[in-house]
Design a protein around this motif. Structure first.
Motif, mmCIF file in Angstrom:
data_model
loop_
_atom_site.group_PDB
_atom_site.id
_atom_site.type_symbol
_atom_site.label_atom_id
_atom_site.label_comp_id
_atom_site.label_asym_id
_atom_site.label_seq_id
_atom_site.Cartn_x
_atom_site.Cartn_y
_atom_site.Cartn_z
ATOM 1 N N VAL A 279 25.624 49.486 101.852
ATOM 2 C CA VAL A 279 26.404 50.075 100.763
ATOM 3 C C VAL A 279 25.458 50.277 99.586
ATOM 4 O O VAL A 279 24.800 49.327 99.136
ATOM 5 C CB VAL A 279 27.595 49.184 100.348
ATOM 6 N N VAL A 328 24.380 45.177 100.571
ATOM 7 C CA VAL A 328 24.508 45.971 99.341
ATOM 8 C C VAL A 328 23.145 46.023 98.667
ATOM 9 O O VAL A 328 22.557 44.976 98.371
ATOM 10 C CB VAL A 328 25.540 45.368 98.367
ATOM 11 N N GLU A 330 21.077 47.635 95.410
ATOM 12 C CA GLU A 330 21.234 48.325 94.119
ATOM 13 C C GLU A 330 20.132 47.910 93.155
ATOM 14 O O GLU A 330 19.593 46.794 93.246
ATOM 15 C CB GLU A 330 22.616 48.028 93.517
ATOM 16 N N ALA A 337 27.785 45.533 93.872
ATOM 17 C CA ALA A 337 28.199 44.498 94.838
ATOM 18 C C ALA A 337 29.508 43.832 94.434
ATOM 19 O O ALA A 337 30.314 43.456 95.282
ATOM 20 C CB ALA A 337 27.094 43.452 94.979
ATOM 21 N N VAL A 340 32.196 45.917 95.666
ATOM 22 C CA VAL A 340 32.246 45.841 97.136
ATOM 23 C C VAL A 340 32.945 44.548 97.556
ATOM 24 O O VAL A 340 33.858 44.554 98.392
ATOM 25 C CB VAL A 340 30.814 45.912 97.719
ATOM 26 N N GLU A 354 22.955 40.562 99.846
ATOM 27 C CA GLU A 354 22.655 41.194 98.560
ATOM 28 C C GLU A 354 21.181 41.537 98.437
ATOM 29 O O GLU A 354 20.321 40.690 98.717
ATOM 30 C CB GLU A 354 23.048 40.234 97.429
#
Lengths: 373, 245
Positions: A279, A328, A330, A337, A340, A354
Motif C-alpha cells: 500500500v 505500507v 511511505e 499507514a 490503512v 511498516e
C-alpha cells in the motif's frame, strides 16, 4: 488540440488550472511550488490573460493568501493557491473556515521536508495536515497524484470536484513531482468529454441556481428579501451554542459522507493473486509499480489510494482479502499507514508491515527487497 | 404603540439598508458599534449601494454585525476579513468591498493585512473601530490601549506605547483615503464613510477609516454615561486626533 510538452510538474499544474478555467490565483512564494505562481503571474499579464480577466495576487503571507482565496470563491470564481510546508500550516486557518462553510477552495500542495522549515525538497509528511489540519473533523477532499501527467489530469479535476460537492479540495503532490521534468499531454477538458462544473458567487449573487442550504450548513445562513425586492444573504462562521455547532458539524458530515461514495478513487496494479500487498500513495506508488514489474509481476501487487480523503476503506478491505503480507511504504512516519490500519482493523489477522522513510524518496529496489524478505 | 407605528419609528430612525428583524441589536448597552453601523448604513443609502456592497465583518464585537444589515455579508476572524475582501474585490471589481474590524483584528493580529492592503493600494474600504480595548474577549490590552489604562492583561496599567494607524497608512500610501472619526459626531462620521466609499467607487484604491468608539462595559462606566463620553471625547480623542489625514 492536445499536445505533448516537456515541462516541470509545477508548470503542468499552472497549465491545468488554466485549462480548468480557473481565473484567480492568490499565493505566497514557497519552494518547491513557486513556479506555479510564476506561471500564473506571466499568464495574467499576457494578452490572453488580460482578456480573460485573470487575477494574480501575491499576498503578504499564506494567511492572507488563504483568506484572499476564500474571497475569490465568495465572488464565484474558480480560485486556487499553491503552497507547501510552513506555508501550508499557515493556510490551515483559511482552509478551516472553508471546511466550516463548505467553500470550494482549491490548493495545489507540493510537500517539502518536515517538520517545520526542514528541507525544500520532498516528503509525504503533509498528509495529516492536508486531511486533518483544521480544528474540525477533516471534511476536505485530498487527491494524491503519482505522475506528471496526473498532476495535469487531477489539477483540472480538483476544480470540478470542489465546485460540485462544495468542499475544500487539495491536490497533494510532492517536491519531486513539482520539480521533475517530463512529457505531459496538455489538453482542453472538453476534448476528453470533461464538462466543467459551473461556479456561483456566494456574495452579490442574485440569480442562484443552487439553493444556499444545499451548499452550506443552514445555521450559518440568514437570508431576507428586503423592501427593494432583492434577497440579501448573510453568512457567519461564529456560532452561539453547542447545539448550533453540532448541527453545523452534522450537516457537513452528512454532505461529506453522501459525496464520498462518488469521490473515492483508488488504483490496483499487479496480479490479483499475488501474495504480498503493497500500500503506497503518490510518487511512492510509482516506485512500487516498478518494483512489482522488476519482480516479474506475480509476487506482489499494489493498492494505491488516489483519494487520501475520503479514503477508499471498502476497496482496501477487498484488496487485503487473501493477502499474506501487507506492506505500507511511505515517505512519512505512520501517516498513510494510520489510515490503512484504521480501515483494516478487524479485517486482517497479521500486523501491517511498516516501511517509513520520512522526507526521503523510496526506490523500487527498496520495495523489491521488502517483498523478497 | 401598535406594530405599524413601531415599524415606522424604526424605519425613520435607521438607514434603509438596516435589517429591522434583527433589531434590537445585540451589542452591549451603550456600545459604539451600532452608532458606527448606523452611519455606515446611511452612507450606503446615500450612495445607493445596498445591492452592490459585500460587507465583511471580523471576530470580536464586530461579528455581531453579521446580520445587522440587508447587505450581503460574510463573517470571519482575526483581521482576515481584510484579505477576504481583497480577494473578493480582485475577483469581482464591480462589488463594493467593506472590511469592518476592531482594533485587535486591525492593529494586532491582522495588522500585516491592513498595512499590505494599503501598500498594494487595494480598492477596498477598511473600517477599524477603536475602543482602546479587546472588548468581547473580556477587556484585555489592545495596541490602542492608552498609558495607565487598567485592563485585564495590564492590571497595573498599560505602558506608554500605542499605535497611531492613520499616520502609518499615510506613510505607506500617499494617495489612500485616510481618516479618523468618532461615534459622537454622527454627521461627520457619515460624511467620512460616504467619502471613503466614493474613493472606492472612483477606483482610487485603499480607503481607511478609524472610528473612535465607546465601550462602557470594559471601561467600567456602564452606569456613568458622562464618564464614558468624557473618556471618549476628551482622553481618547486627544491621543487619537479626529481628522482627515
Amino acid at each position: 488540440m492536445a499536445e505533448k510538452k516537456f515541462i516541470i510538474g509545477n508548470e503542468a499544474l499552472g497549465r491545468a488550472a488554466r485549462a480548468a478555467g480557473a481565473r484567480a490565483f492568490y499565493g505566497y512564494p514557497i519552494t518547491p511550488t513557486s513556479e506555479i505562481a510564476h506561471f500564473w503571474a506571466k499568464e495574467a499579464c499576457s494578452e490572453a490573460g488580460k482578456k480573460d480577466n485573470l487575477v494574480f495576487l501575491q499576498a503578504e503571507d499564506e494567511i492572507g493568501a488563504g483568506f484572499m482565496l476564500v474571497g475569490g470563491v465568495l465572488a464565484g470564481t474558480r480560485s486556487f493557491t499553491a503552497t507547501a510546508g510552513p506555508g501550508h500550516i499557515l493556510m490551515q486557518d483559511a482552509f478551516s473556515m472553508a471546511e466550516a462553510m463548505r467553500f470550494p477552495v482549491v490548493a495545489y500542495i507540493m510537500q517539502r521536508g518536515g517538520p517545520s522549515t526542514s528541507t525544500v525538497i520532498y516528503s509525504q509528511q503533509e498528509v495529516n495536515l492536508a486531511v486533518f489540519g483544521g480544528n474540525g473533523n477533516g471534511y476536505r477532499i485530498v487527491y494524491s497524484p503519482a505522475t506528471l501527467q496526473e498532476l495535469y489530469d487531477y489539477g483540472i479535476k480538483v476544480f470540478n470536484i470542489a465546485w460540485k460537492y462544495r468542499f475544500p479540495t487539495f491536490l497533494l503532490g510532492d517536491g519531486y513531482l513539482a520539480k521533475m521534468m517530463g512529457e505531459v499531454e496538455i489538453y482542453a477538458p472538453e476534448e476528453r468529454g470533461i464538462k466543467m462544473e459551473p461556479t456561483e458567487a456566494y456574495l452579490l449573487e442574485k440569480n442562484r441556481t443552487r439553493p444556499l442550504a444545499e451548499v452550506m450548513p443552514s445555521p450559518e445562513i440568514a437570508q431576507r428579501i428586503a423592501e427593494d425586492g432583492v434577497q440579501y444573504d448573510c453568512f457567519r462562521n461564529c456560532l452561539n451554542l453547542e447545539e448550533e455547532t453540532l448541527a453545523v458539524n452534522m450537516e457537513i458530515k452528512a454532505a461529506f459522507d453522501a459525496a464520498a461514495k462518488d469521490i473515492v478513487e483508488f488504483q490496483e496494479y499487479g496480479a490479483p493473486e499475488a501474495a504480498t500487498l503493497i500500500v503506497a500513495h503518490g510518487i511512492v506508488s510509482e516506485a512500487a509499480k516498478a518494483a512489482i514489474d522488476a519482480l516479474g509481476g506475480k509476487s506482489a501487487r499494489l493498492f494505491r489510494p488516489i483519494t487520501l480523503r475520503p479514503f477508499p476503506v471498502e476497496e482496501l478491505r477487498r484488496a487485503a482479502k487473501g493477502a499474506e503480507r501487507i506492506i505500507v511504504a511511505e515517505s512519512a512516519d505512520n501517516m498513510l499507514a494510520r489510515f490503512v490500519k484504521d480501515a483494516l482493523c478487524g479485517y486482517i489477522s497479521r500486523p501491517v508491515e511498516e516501511y517509513f522513510r520520512p522526507s526521503i524518496g523510496i526506490l523500487p529496489s527498496e520495495i523489491a527487497a521488502l517483498v523478497g524478505k | 404603540m401598535n406594530e405599524n407605528i413601531m415599524d415606522q419609528a424604526v424605519k425613520s430612525a435607521f438607514p434603509k439598508c438596516v435589517r429591522v428583524d434583527s433589531k434590537p441589536h445585540i451589542f452591549c448597552p451603550g456600545c459604539g458599534h451600532p452608532e458606527v453601523l448606523k452611519a455606515l448604513g446611511f452612507a450606503i443609502d446615500d450612495l445607493g449601494l445596498q445591492s452592490k456592497v459585500a460587507f465583511g465583518v471580523d471576530i470580536g464585537c464586530s461579528l455581531l454585525a453579521w446580520d445587522f444589515f440587508n447587505l450581503d455579508t460574510i463573517e470571519t476572524h482575526h483581521g482576515r476579513t481584510i484579505p477576504t475582501m481583497v480577494g473578493f474585490k480582485r475577483a469581482n471589481p464591480a462589488g463594493v468591498a467593506i472590511a469592518y474590524v476592531g482594533d485587535g483584528g486591525g492593529y494586532a493580529i491582522g495588522l500585516s493585512h491592513v498595512i499590505n492592503a494599503a501598500i498594494r493600494n487595494e480598492n477596498i474600504l477598511v473600517i477599524v473601530v477603536n475602543n482602546a480595548v479587546y472588548a468581547m474577549t473580556g477587556g484585555q490590552e489592545a495596541p490602542t490601549t492608552l498609558q495607565g489604562m487598567k485592563v485585564k492583561t495590564a492590571p497595573c496599567g498599560a505602558d506608554q506605547y500605542h499605535i497611531n494607524a492613520p499616520e502609518i497608512i499615510r506613510n505607506v500610501n500617499p494617495t489612500a483615503f485616510v481618516a479618523r472619526s468618532i461615534t459622537t459626531i454622527q454627521f461627520g462620521l457619515r460624511k467620512m464613510l460616504k467619502d471613503a466609499l466614493q474613493h472606492q467607487l472612483d477606483g482610487k484604491g485603499f480607503a481607511f477609516v478609524e472610528v473612535l468608539s465607546q465601550c462602557p462595559l470594559n471601561w467600567k462606566t456602564l452606569d456613568k454615561p458622562q464618564e464614558t463620553f468624557d473618556f471618549l471625547e476628551k482622553t481618547l480623542a486627544k491621543a487619537y486626533p479626529v481628522k482627515k489625514y
